[in-house]
Design a protein around this motif. Sequence first.
Motif, mmCIF file in Angstrom:
data_model
loop_
_atom_site.group_PDB
_atom_site.id
_atom_site.type_symbol
_atom_site.label_atom_id
_atom_site.label_comp_id
_atom_site.label_asym_id
_atom_site.label_seq_id
_atom_site.Cartn_x
_atom_site.Cartn_y
_atom_site.Cartn_z
ATOM 1 N N SER A 78 49.012 40.534 49.425
ATOM 2 C CA SER A 78 47.482 40.035 49.030
ATOM 3 C C SER A 78 46.463 40.618 50.053
ATOM 4 O O SER A 78 45.210 40.698 49.468
ATOM 5 C CB SER A 78 47.534 38.584 48.898
ATOM 6 O OG SER A 78 48.189 38.226 47.862
ATOM 7 N N PHE A 81 43.741 43.202 48.566
ATOM 8 C CA PHE A 81 42.752 42.864 48.040
ATOM 9 C C PHE A 81 41.315 42.879 48.743
ATOM 10 O O PHE A 81 40.180 42.766 48.411
ATOM 11 C CB PHE A 81 42.925 41.702 47.352
ATOM 12 C CG PHE A 81 43.814 41.893 46.048
ATOM 13 C CD1 PHE A 81 43.601 42.362 44.908
ATOM 14 C CD2 PHE A 81 45.073 41.348 46.361
ATOM 15 C CE1 PHE A 81 44.479 42.702 43.943
ATOM 16 C CE2 PHE A 81 46.187 41.614 45.177
ATOM 17 C CZ PHE A 81 45.753 42.202 44.069
ATOM 18 N N GLY A 96 37.036 40.440 47.077
ATOM 19 C CA GLY A 96 38.501 40.589 47.483
ATOM 20 C C GLY A 96 39.156 39.245 47.798
ATOM 21 O O GLY A 96 40.177 39.016 47.599
ATOM 22 N N ARG A 99 39.857 37.256 44.738
ATOM 23 C CA ARG A 99 40.999 37.767 43.947
ATOM 24 C C ARG A 99 42.297 37.578 44.588
ATOM 25 O O ARG A 99 43.197 37.210 44.047
ATOM 26 C CB ARG A 99 40.637 39.509 43.832
ATOM 27 C CG ARG A 99 41.670 40.042 43.096
ATOM 28 C CD ARG A 99 42.170 39.538 41.461
ATOM 29 N NE ARG A 99 42.801 40.349 40.974
ATOM 30 C CZ ARG A 99 43.448 39.785 39.716
ATOM 31 N NH1 ARG A 99 43.015 38.574 39.159
ATOM 32 N NH2 ARG A 99 44.247 40.492 38.727
ATOM 33 N N GLU A 102 43.503 34.122 44.056
ATOM 34 C CA GLU A 102 43.972 33.991 42.651
ATOM 35 C C GLU A 102 45.185 34.326 42.508
ATOM 36 O O GLU A 102 46.288 33.603 42.227
ATOM 37 C CB GLU A 102 43.054 34.548 41.845
ATOM 38 C CG GLU A 102 41.688 33.944 41.486
ATOM 39 C CD GLU A 102 40.782 34.655 40.647
ATOM 40 O OE1 GLU A 102 41.267 35.683 40.214
ATOM 41 O OE2 GLU A 102 39.652 34.080 40.274
ATOM 42 N N VAL A 103 45.449 35.468 43.047
ATOM 43 C CA VAL A 103 47.011 36.228 43.059
ATOM 44 C C VAL A 103 47.661 35.590 44.036
ATOM 45 O O VAL A 103 49.255 35.098 43.554
ATOM 46 C CB VAL A 103 46.961 37.713 43.812
ATOM 47 C CG1 VAL A 103 48.279 38.213 43.811
ATOM 48 C CG2 VAL A 103 46.008 38.566 42.594
#
Length: 249
Positions: A78, A81, A96, A99, A102-103
Amino acid sequence: MLAIDVAAYRSPWRRRHPAAKAVLAGGLLLSALLLPPWPGAPITAVITLVVALGWARVPPRAFLRSARAPLAFIVTGSVTFLISVDTSGLAWAPGGAVRAGEVIGRCVAAVFCQLLFAMTTPLADVLPRIARRPGLSGLAEVAGLVYRMLSVVLETVNAIRRAQADRLGTRSWRTRWRSVIGLAAQVFVLSFDRARRLEAGLSDRGYTGSLAVSVDSLPLTGRFLALAPLPGLVSAGLTLALTSACTVA
């Protein structure tokens, strides 16, 4: 034997039908993937932990040790990102961090769901039942052979590492690198040799494309099957309730 296998064979849910456990873990997995990442992912992860450590009584230490490597991979993956690459070079990616969060949230919840199923259901209970389905027998047999070879390779790696340590193969960085190179070469050769012997053994036993395996009869009890979708529904309900409350506020 892998720690996941040990936990699965010792699980109080060992005699539960795999289909019922698949409904439970699959419902939570769908919640992790389909619900909004916030607050859906944390809620699903917490509920999965409660089910695994409380209801299924999975050993906490074994669960966390099995989750350690996937979680490390998720966090390191991650990081990409956070960075953007353009003609001017590297820069912080706008949005980023959001995101990446969230991932990470979705992936952590999904990993917990998969570990819940894996640490309560031995593979020997799943693959023979999959093989009975039309068109899936080949897939089940390949998965079983790969799993068996993986166990053999890990056992071989551990044996070679112990032998190298007994011969002072880890006393310095130089000897450690030599040991790692020798380990990789030896495992590569032994893996091909074991695969060849496995193929020869199947051929000598008249393998014609399918393996006859006896399957233990496991009860598909109505009570457990009825309760199986409940954790996923609770996760979805709490997520939607919190999302609605935040929207109204």
